[in-house]
Motif scaffolding. Sequence first.
Motif, PDB file in Angstrom:
ATOM      1  N   ASN A   1      32.712  -3.502  18.821  1.00 18.12           N
ATOM      2  CA  ASN A   1      32.699  -4.939  18.535  1.00 18.12           C
ATOM      3  C   ASN A   1      31.308  -5.342  18.036  1.00 18.12           C
ATOM      4  O   ASN A   1      30.311  -4.698  18.344  1.00 18.12           O
ATOM      5  CB  ASN A   1      33.090  -5.764  19.769  1.00 18.12           C
ATOM      6  CG  ASN A   1      32.252  -5.453  20.982  1.00 18.12           C
ATOM      7  OD1 ASN A   1      32.542  -4.524  21.727  1.00 18.12           O
ATOM      8  ND2 ASN A   1      31.187  -6.225  21.197  1.00 18.12           N
TER       9      ASN A   1
ATOM     10  N   GLU B   1      28.254  -6.488  15.169  1.00 13.74           N
ATOM     11  CA  GLU B   1      27.644  -5.837  14.016  1.00 13.74           C
ATOM     12  C   GLU B   1      26.446  -4.963  14.368  1.00 13.74           C
ATOM     13  O   GLU B   1      25.625  -4.646  13.510  1.00 13.74           O
ATOM     14  CB  GLU B   1      27.255  -6.881  12.964  1.00 13.74           C
ATOM     15  CG  GLU B   1      28.474  -7.580  12.370  1.00 13.74           C
ATOM     16  CD  GLU B   1      28.135  -8.420  11.163  1.00 13.74           C
ATOM     17  OE1 GLU B   1      26.941  -8.545  10.831  1.00 13.74           O
ATOM     18  OE2 GLU B   1      29.070  -8.953  10.544  1.00 13.74           O
TER      19      GLU B   1
ATOM     20  N   ASN C   1      38.778  -0.753  16.455  1.00  9.76           N
ATOM     21  CA  ASN C   1      38.402  -2.166  16.379  1.00  9.76           C
ATOM     22  C   ASN C   1      38.444  -2.798  17.773  1.00  9.76           C
ATOM     23  O   ASN C   1      39.451  -2.702  18.475  1.00  9.76           O
ATOM     24  CB  ASN C   1      39.401  -2.872  15.446  1.00  9.76           C
ATOM     25  CG  ASN C   1      38.966  -4.261  15.050  1.00  9.76           C
ATOM     26  OD1 ASN C   1      38.235  -4.939  15.760  1.00  9.76           O
ATOM     27  ND2 ASN C   1      39.454  -4.704  13.888  1.00  9.76           N
TER      28      ASN C   1
ATOM     29  N   THR D   1      37.183  -6.086  17.973  1.00 10.20           N
ATOM     30  CA  THR D   1      37.008  -7.460  17.463  1.00 10.20           C
ATOM     31  C   THR D   1      35.546  -7.804  17.177  1.00 10.20           C
ATOM     32  O   THR D   1      34.627  -7.156  17.652  1.00 10.20           O
ATOM     33  CB  THR D   1      37.608  -8.550  18.372  1.00 10.20           C
ATOM     34  OG1 THR D   1      36.793  -8.722  19.534  1.00 10.20           O
ATOM     35  CG2 THR D   1      39.042  -8.198  18.754  1.00 10.20           C
ATOM     36  N   LYS D   2      35.378  -8.863  16.420  1.00  7.23           N
ATOM     37  CA  LYS D   2      34.059  -9.286  15.972  1.00  7.23           C
ATOM     38  C   LYS D   2      33.195  -9.810  17.121  1.00  7.23           C
ATOM     39  O   LYS D   2      32.025  -9.458  17.232  1.00  7.23           O
ATOM     40  CB  LYS D   2      34.211 -10.376  14.900  1.00  7.23           C
ATOM     41  CG  LYS D   2      32.906 -10.880  14.332  1.00  7.23           C
ATOM     42  CD  LYS D   2      33.151 -11.942  13.277  1.00  7.23           C
ATOM     43  CE  LYS D   2      31.842 -12.475  12.726  1.00  7.23           C
ATOM     44  NZ  LYS D   2      32.075 -13.533  11.702  1.00  7.23           N
TER      45      LYS D   2
ATOM     46  N   GLN E   1      36.117  -7.700  11.725  1.00  5.05           N
ATOM     47  CA  GLN E   1      35.532  -6.484  12.298  1.00  5.05           C
ATOM     48  C   GLN E   1      36.009  -5.230  11.577  1.00  5.05           C
ATOM     49  O   GLN E   1      35.228  -4.309  11.325  1.00  5.05           O
ATOM     50  CB  GLN E   1      35.850  -6.392  13.792  1.00  5.05           C
ATOM     51  CG  GLN E   1      35.162  -5.253  14.517  1.00  5.05           C
ATOM     52  CD  GLN E   1      33.643  -5.410  14.579  1.00  5.05           C
ATOM     53  OE1 GLN E   1      33.085  -6.406  14.131  1.00  5.05           O
ATOM     54  NE2 GLN E   1      32.968  -4.424  15.141  1.00  5.05           N
TER      55      GLN E   1
ATOM     56  N   TYR F   1      34.091  -5.018   8.382  1.00 10.17           N
ATOM     57  CA  TYR F   1      32.695  -4.618   8.612  1.00 10.17           C
ATOM     58  C   TYR F   1      32.590  -3.110   8.856  1.00 10.17           C
ATOM     59  O   TYR F   1      31.790  -2.410   8.226  1.00 10.17           O
ATOM     60  CB  TYR F   1      32.112  -5.380   9.797  1.00 10.17           C
ATOM     61  CG  TYR F   1      30.832  -4.758  10.315  1.00 10.17           C
ATOM     62  CD1 TYR F   1      29.669  -4.784   9.546  1.00 10.17           C
ATOM     63  CD2 TYR F   1      30.804  -4.111  11.540  1.00 10.17           C
ATOM     64  CE1 TYR F   1      28.502  -4.183   9.989  1.00 10.17           C
ATOM     65  CE2 TYR F   1      29.642  -3.510  12.000  1.00 10.17           C
ATOM     66  CZ  TYR F   1      28.490  -3.554  11.223  1.00 10.17           C
ATOM     67  OH  TYR F   1      27.344  -2.938  11.668  1.00 10.17           O
TER      68      TYR F   1
END
Length: 200
Positions: free
Chosen positions: A77, A79, A104, A106-107, A127, A130
């Motif tokens: 999760n 960045e 993934n 999530t962001k 996500q 990214y």
Amino acid sequence: TLYEKGYRPVSLTDYVTGNITTKQGYTPVVITFDDGNLNNFEYLENGSVREDSAVGLLIDFHEKHEDFPLEATFFLNGEQPFRQKELISEKLKFIVNKGMDIGNHTKAHNSFKKAGKEEIQTQIGAQAQYLESVLGKDDYQVNTLALPFGERPKDELLEAYLVSGSYNGVPYENIAVLNVGWNPAKSPYDKQFDPASIPR
């Protein structure tokens, strides 16, 4: 302990697609890690992998026991996965090149319990985009999801967006959605098996 009790790792993808080639007499197991903390994967100043990080331990054990496959999924999760900003690309590509997987998480790692349609798609889609931008979209597809806190939307109609949706016009699709839990997951050949709701 897993090794001594006859468990042998398989990839999450092979599990959900039913491609299980574990030898008779052994039990397949899927190994997963959430969040991408530094203790999952750390490079030391000399460029080596920290031996007691999850990646270091997995590689070392596999080298000593070749019949314990190097299979694991790291659900990331945010960045700054693995918390060494300047080494993100190198780390993600290292994991994939070793045959392990990136999933993934999530962001922002927010609960989906009260999230709406747009929020769910944003958190998953952003996500995925990214991670794929780091790995190379043509080289690797991020198509597995571990739910933050294991929480699903209260509105069951929104659960479809855990499996597929889009963000900024770019679609995503997950072949596996992981909850939390304590019961063994069903065989992919069991009628009750649901790849969109896998306990772990």
